[in-house]
Design a protein around this motif. Structure first.
Motif, short mmCIF file in Angstrom:
data_model
loop_
_atom_site.label_atom_id
_atom_site.label_comp_id
_atom_site.label_asym_id
_atom_site.label_seq_id
_atom_site.Cartn_x
_atom_site.Cartn_y
_atom_site.Cartn_z
N ARG A 34 49.07 50.30 42.71
CA ARG A 34 49.24 51.57 43.10
C ARG A 34 47.92 52.31 43.89
O ARG A 34 48.09 52.83 44.83
CB ARG A 34 49.96 52.65 42.18
N ALA A 86 55.43 53.84 42.92
CA ALA A 86 55.91 52.64 43.21
C ALA A 86 55.93 52.01 41.50
O ALA A 86 54.88 51.41 41.23
CB ALA A 86 55.10 51.70 43.92
N GLU A 95 60.06 55.19 52.78
CA GLU A 95 58.95 54.14 52.94
C GLU A 95 58.95 53.32 54.15
O GLU A 95 58.31 53.10 54.92
CB GLU A 95 58.68 53.34 51.78
N TYR A 109 45.88 53.15 52.22
CA TYR A 109 46.37 53.82 53.31
C TYR A 109 45.64 55.21 54.03
O TYR A 109 45.54 55.31 55.18
CB TYR A 109 47.99 54.63 53.04
N ASP A 131 47.16 50.36 47.01
CA ASP A 131 47.92 50.81 48.37
C ASP A 131 47.62 52.12 48.76
O ASP A 131 47.51 52.55 49.89
CB ASP A 131 49.20 50.51 47.82
N SER A 132 47.56 53.11 47.86
CA SER A 132 47.35 54.68 48.07
C SER A 132 46.01 54.90 48.74
O SER A 132 46.22 55.62 49.77
CB SER A 132 47.74 55.40 46.76
N SER A 147 53.24 55.44 47.68
CA SER A 147 52.93 54.22 46.76
C SER A 147 52.55 54.70 45.82
O SER A 147 52.63 53.77 44.81
CB SER A 147 51.69 53.84 47.62
N SER A 160 50.91 57.03 51.34
CA SER A 160 49.82 57.09 50.43
C SER A 160 50.63 57.83 49.09
O SER A 160 50.33 57.15 47.93
CB SER A 160 48.59 57.69 50.78
#
Length: 337
Positions: free
Chosen positions: A113, A105, A81, A120, A116-117, A102, A99
């Motif tokens: 999560r 995580a 990462e 991206y 963020d995924s 994430s 992606s």
């Protein structure tokens, strides 16, 4: 029949139309489809990161990207990462891998999560990366990453990924349009990817459908990213991959080279290697690049492919990369020093 681009609360665009029984392909508006995504800046998407034992911000971005990929493939997600975050500003494809990372995580909530995924993918897809576009397609198809399911919007992102050259997306479109009995569209995409379905589809089509399919194929072929361009993109990515492997395992190889010299050497050596009929594995290409560089250090301009002992060594199946390089060094020492 109309395929509508949907966004929560509003229709954005009509992409394709069948008017008066005649199939007409209308190129989508890139900005309109991107409007289905949040507007994100690089600073909003990329978190802060720090150097690790593998990567730092002084390294060339293609090597950072390549190291990130290697660590990702090995399941070392935390350092992967960091490396990919450093590479991402210059390598849009890195966001696809970020992606996926994430999603793993465990220190974050499900909502974090998902956010963020998706972000991206959204950032990269808005910049025409076929990998991220395919990810957005899957997200809307199944309603994952905290977004509602929207199969119409998913189809448009699938088409956009296909238009940007992704073979998997193109194959799915062939099957999708055939299942919808839209044989003209299925036929056109089959011709784009040159599948065995072309003849089978042609046998089922009326002359009118075939004419529509040929017209659609002509329009697609001037729009779809070519196989040659996709191949060139893959080769550029491979330069980073091979540079990364060598940087991690044989860092002395690039001593004394500028970034431009290193890039040029690895690319040319890679292309030379894959042209040889007996070099078919990545491990062989790696071995060739390292051996060629070590021989060049001792005798500039030498062509190791003219050395029968080295070419025989490169074709040996029962040796590791390390063993091949070690034995090749003995040949170099006795021949070129």
């Amino acid at each position: 029949m109309e395929y509508q681009l949907k966004r929560t609360g509003a229709a954005l665009l009509t992409l394709l139309a069948l008017l008066a029984g005649i199939y007409t392909f209308t190129a989508y508006n890139e900005d309109s489809i991107s409007d289905s995504l949040p507007k994100l800046t690089l600073q909003q998407v990329l978190p802060a990161t720090s150097s690790n034992e593998h990567c730092n911000n002084q390294m060339d971005s293609d090597i950072l990207y390549g190291i990130g990929l290697r660590l990702f493939e090995n399941g070392d997600y935390a350092p992967a990462e960091s490396c990919l975050i450093m590479a991402a500003p210059n390598h849009n494809r890195a966001f696809c891998y970020l992606s996926i990372i994430s999603e793993q995580a465990e220190s974050k909530s499900t909502q974090e999560r998902n956010r963020d995924s998706f972000n991206y993918l959204a950032y990269s897809a808005a910049r025409n990366d076929w990998c991220a576009e395919y990810g957005i397609y899957q997200t809307y198809l199944y309603g994952t990453k905290g977004v509602p399911q929207d199969k119409d919007l998913a189809l448009l992102w699938l088409e956009r990924s296909a238009l940007h050259g992704y073979p998997e997306s193109q194959t799915i479109l062939v099957d999708h349009y055939e299942s919808q009995n839209d044989l003209a569209a299925s036929y056109a995409w089959s011709k784009i990817i040159a599948t065995d379905q072309v003849d089978a589809l042609r046998a089922r089509m009326t002359p009118e459908q075939l004419a529509e399919g040929e017209e659609h194929y002509t329009e697609l072929s001037s729009t779809v990213t070519s196989k040659e361009a996709m191949y060139a993109e893959a080769r550029e990515e491979d330069v980073g991959r091979y540079s990364a492997v060598i940087q991690m395992d044989y860092p002395d190889i690039f001593n004394g080279m500028t970034s431009e010299q290193r890039y040029s050497f690895v690319k040319q050596a890679m292309l030379t290697a894959i042209e040889q009929p007996y070099i078919q594995r990545r491990s062989q290409v790696t071995s060739y690049i390292v051996i060629a560089r070590r021989a060049q250090i001792e005798k500039p301009g030498v062509n190791i492919l003219q050395n029968k002992n080295i070419t025989a060594l490169l074709q040996t199946d029962d040796l590791t990369v390390e063993e091949v390089i070690e034995q090749a060094q003995d040949i170099i020492n006795s021949t070129y020093m």
